[in-house]
Design a protein around this motif. Structure first.
Motif, PDB file in Angstrom:
ATOM      1  N   MET A   1     -29.868   3.278  16.923  1.00 34.41           N
ATOM      2  CA  MET A   1     -29.110   4.483  16.596  1.00 34.41           C
ATOM      3  C   MET A   1     -28.303   4.283  15.303  1.00 34.41           C
TER       4      MET A   1
ATOM      5  N   SER B   1     -21.965   9.960  22.228  1.00 35.87           N
ATOM      6  CA  SER B   1     -21.293   8.982  23.077  1.00 35.87           C
ATOM      7  C   SER B   1     -21.247   7.611  22.405  1.00 35.87           C
ATOM      8  N   MET B   2     -22.356   7.226  21.796  1.00 35.55           N
ATOM      9  CA  MET B   2     -22.426   5.923  21.144  1.00 35.55           C
ATOM     10  C   MET B   2     -21.481   5.861  19.940  1.00 35.55           C
ATOM     11  N   LEU B   3     -21.437   6.957  19.178  1.00 34.04           N
ATOM     12  CA  LEU B   3     -20.564   6.957  17.999  1.00 34.04           C
ATOM     13  C   LEU B   3     -19.086   7.011  18.397  1.00 34.04           C
TER      14      LEU B   3
ATOM     15  N   LYS C   1     -22.780  14.663   4.883  1.00 33.70           N
ATOM     16  CA  LYS C   1     -22.364  13.342   5.387  1.00 33.70           C
ATOM     17  C   LYS C   1     -21.765  12.475   4.279  1.00 33.70           C
TER      18      LYS C   1
ATOM     19  N   GLU D   1     -27.587  15.440   5.341  1.00 32.95           N
ATOM     20  CA  GLU D   1     -27.472  14.288   4.450  1.00 32.95           C
ATOM     21  C   GLU D   1     -26.430  14.502   3.365  1.00 32.95           C
TER      22      GLU D   1
ATOM     23  N   TYR E   1     -18.512   3.477  18.944  1.00 38.61           N
ATOM     24  CA  TYR E   1     -18.574   2.686  17.707  1.00 38.61           C
ATOM     25  C   TYR E   1     -17.312   2.871  16.868  1.00 38.61           C
ATOM     26  N   PHE E   2     -16.867   4.109  16.767  1.00 38.33           N
ATOM     27  CA  PHE E   2     -15.668   4.369  15.953  1.00 38.33           C
ATOM     28  C   PHE E   2     -14.387   4.312  16.786  1.00 38.33           C
ATOM     29  N   GLN E   3     -14.526   3.952  18.048  1.00 40.86           N
ATOM     30  CA  GLN E   3     -13.376   3.817  18.949  1.00 40.86           C
ATOM     31  C   GLN E   3     -12.499   5.061  18.970  1.00 40.86           C
TER      32      GLN E   3
ATOM     33  N   LYS F   1     -14.643  -6.347  12.769  1.00 42.86           N
ATOM     34  CA  LYS F   1     -15.116  -5.016  12.368  1.00 42.86           C
ATOM     35  C   LYS F   1     -14.200  -4.377  11.329  1.00 42.86           C
TER      36      LYS F   1
ATOM     37  N   ASP G   1     -30.350   4.474  12.204  1.00 42.63           N
ATOM     38  CA  ASP G   1     -30.539   5.882  11.851  1.00 42.63           C
ATOM     39  C   ASP G   1     -29.272   6.456  11.222  1.00 42.63           C
ATOM     40  N   TYR G   2     -28.151   6.219  11.875  1.00 38.17           N
ATOM     41  CA  TYR G   2     -26.898   6.844  11.423  1.00 38.17           C
ATOM     42  C   TYR G   2     -26.565   6.433   9.989  1.00 38.17           C
TER      43      TYR G   2
ATOM     44  N   ASP H   1     -26.141  10.071  21.371  1.00 42.35           N
ATOM     45  CA  ASP H   1     -25.673   9.578  20.069  1.00 42.35           C
ATOM     46  C   ASP H   1     -24.177   9.843  19.875  1.00 42.35           C
TER      47      ASP H   1
ATOM     48  N   VAL I   1     -15.005  12.247   8.398  1.00 41.68           N
ATOM     49  CA  VAL I   1     -15.229  12.100   9.843  1.00 41.68           C
ATOM     50  C   VAL I   1     -16.726  11.896  10.099  1.00 41.68           C
ATOM     51  N   PRO I   2     -17.058  11.176  11.173  1.00 37.20           N
ATOM     52  CA  PRO I   2     -18.476  11.005  11.510  1.00 37.20           C
ATOM     53  C   PRO I   2     -19.131  12.353  11.762  1.00 37.20           C
ATOM     54  N   ILE I   3     -20.339  12.514  11.260  1.00 36.57           N
ATOM     55  CA  ILE I   3     -21.072  13.766  11.455  1.00 36.57           C
ATOM     56  C   ILE I   3     -22.506  13.427  11.841  1.00 36.57           C
ATOM     57  N   LEU I   4     -23.044  14.149  12.781  1.00 40.65           N
ATOM     58  CA  LEU I   4     -24.432  13.882  13.145  1.00 40.65           C
ATOM     59  C   LEU I   4     -25.166  15.164  13.475  1.00 40.65           C
TER      60      LEU I   4
ATOM     61  N   LEU J   1     -32.713  13.431  14.517  1.00 38.30           N
ATOM     62  CA  LEU J   1     -33.004  12.030  14.834  1.00 38.30           C
ATOM     63  C   LEU J   1     -33.052  11.776  16.341  1.00 38.30           C
TER      64      LEU J   1
ATOM     65  N   ARG K   1     -22.088   0.914  29.396  1.00 34.82           N
ATOM     66  CA  ARG K   1     -22.680   2.258  29.548  1.00 34.82           C
ATOM     67  C   ARG K   1     -23.874   2.229  30.493  1.00 34.82           C
TER      68      ARG K   1
END
Lengths: 263, 263
Positions: A216, B215-217, B85, B82, B220-222, A85, A219-220, B213, B90-93, B97, A101
């Motif tokens: 997800m 939680s998933m991110l 972002k 959009e 994903y980004f640890q 990654k 989408d992201y 979402d 930093v991740p933004i959501l 969606l 999860r």
């Protein structure tokens, strides 16, 4: 919008359990699959070698211009995901986080079983992730090294399979209310596993859970597929095309295009 | 692992519905919240102004060293997500969606209603996302400009609220089996909305769906939080501290720390 395919890799045919769910939930996405059946199972191999093989599969998929990579193999996820990654530009995800999860969500008794290959169980990845998020859950881990060979040789309904699964799971029966199928090959053995564990035990298919994460991330990163495109799913195996195709056609319920590749 | 807080922004108090669910599902995460109640509602404002205000809120959160930003406001998501972002690290959501995916999953009749502010409905964001993934679903969109002022003035149980909601939703009743609460203020009016729509209609709380979402991110980004850390959630409002605190204390069921800030 991005019509490039999603790349899926596995040590063999197990990742097809992820592909089936991916095709069901995300019908606009094209798939390129590579299964390393010639060198399956990965489970008993040393970590260094698993990392090397996984890199080969990742590079093969990158050469096909994929927009995302799914490591549909628990062993490869445990050993190689974090390192790979850091090095590549396309989003990549594995099967352990989604499966963990789902297990946390499922258990009512806080007793979760995890079965997987020798390497996946030795890595202790599921226990680490589950306990990081929910320290009170007891995780019972069990290596089932005889399961993958049953699937790769298409013996999923044989009496040998029943005997092996019954013997292997004895030490888990009655102890857990949730069992993570911590190897993407295992859903092909699901009916027998469910029968041995009992109907009260919830089986978590890590591969299928992964598809929510794929959706997800599409989408992201705004890389969803396009509805009108014709999809040309493509499957590659490092071993015999005919054996792979037999399993893939049955599991995916369609006539799939399979090609041999040497890595 | 990352002990920095998650930043949540909203035009006012509506984003607290996301925070409540975030605290429930992700108890190790610290939250910094900014609500722009002084300039709420954003819904009737021109897009250019909404973008400018949202940038101010984002920059405020970035100055607090957040590890992720949640635009807990449908209007700001529709207009600004959009663009912002692309510009920040930093991740933004946003909330559109996740709400759309939940609506697709919920509907059995393929008839989905969406209620939101004037700007959210005019942007047609929900319809676009829902139909991109599932073209057969009919989306009935309805602007409810009178709802946000009810919530910002803490009139969520008044007879005025009942009258306004009953009148506003008449043209949707009986037409849909799923209704997206396309504004994070609306879950505070949920009991009345459910009563008007009927118990057979599934209400989708976009904000709550967003927490999956998040939680998933984090995975994903640890950047998951750390269990042992003491959490100091912090709330900022551009308007009156006491009014904000009354709503926040009740909704979050705790004594929250609120500070005024001028942007």
């Amino acid at each position: 919008m991005d019509k490039r395919p999603i790349g899926v890799l596995d040590s063999g045919v197990g990742g097809l359990t992820v592909v089936r769910e991916l095709m069901r939930q995300l019908p606009h996405e094209e798939v390129i699959y590579i299964g390393d059946s010639a060198r399956a199972p990965y489970g008993p191999r040393p970590a260094r070698q698993i990392l090397e093989y996984t890199w080969q599969l990742v590079n093969f998929l990158l050469s096909k211009d994929v927009k995302m990579i799914v490591i549909a193999c628990n062993t490869a996820t445990a050993v190689a995901l974090e390192e790979i990654k850091k090095e590549i530009d396309v989003p990549i995800l594995g099967v352990i986080l989604p499966g963990s999860r789902a297990a946390i969500k499922s258990t009512k008794t806080d007793k979760v079983g995890v079965i997987g290959t020798k390497m996946t169980i030795e890595s202790d990845s599921y226990r680490k992730v589950i306990n990081l998020k929910s320290p009170k859950i007891e995780v019972y881990s069990l290596a089932c090294p005889r399961f993958v060979p049953l699937v790769e040789s298409n013996e999923v309904n044989s009496s040998l399979a029943k005997k092996v699964i019954y013997e292997s799971l004895q030490e888990l029966t009655g102890k857990v209310d949730t069992l993570v199928l911590g190897c993407t090959h295992y859903p092909l053995l699901r009916p027998i596993i469910q029968n041995v564990m009992g109907t009260g035990v919830k089986l978590i298919d890590s591969g299928a859970e992964t598809v929510s994460d794929i959706s997800m991330l599409l989408d992201y990163f705004q890389i969803n597929g396009i509805e009108s495109e014709t999809l040309n799913h493509k499957f590659y195996t490092t071993a015999n095309v005919q054996s792979f195709k037999e399993i893939a056609d049955t599991w995916l319920n369609q006539d799939v295009e399979v090609e041999h590749v040497d890595l």
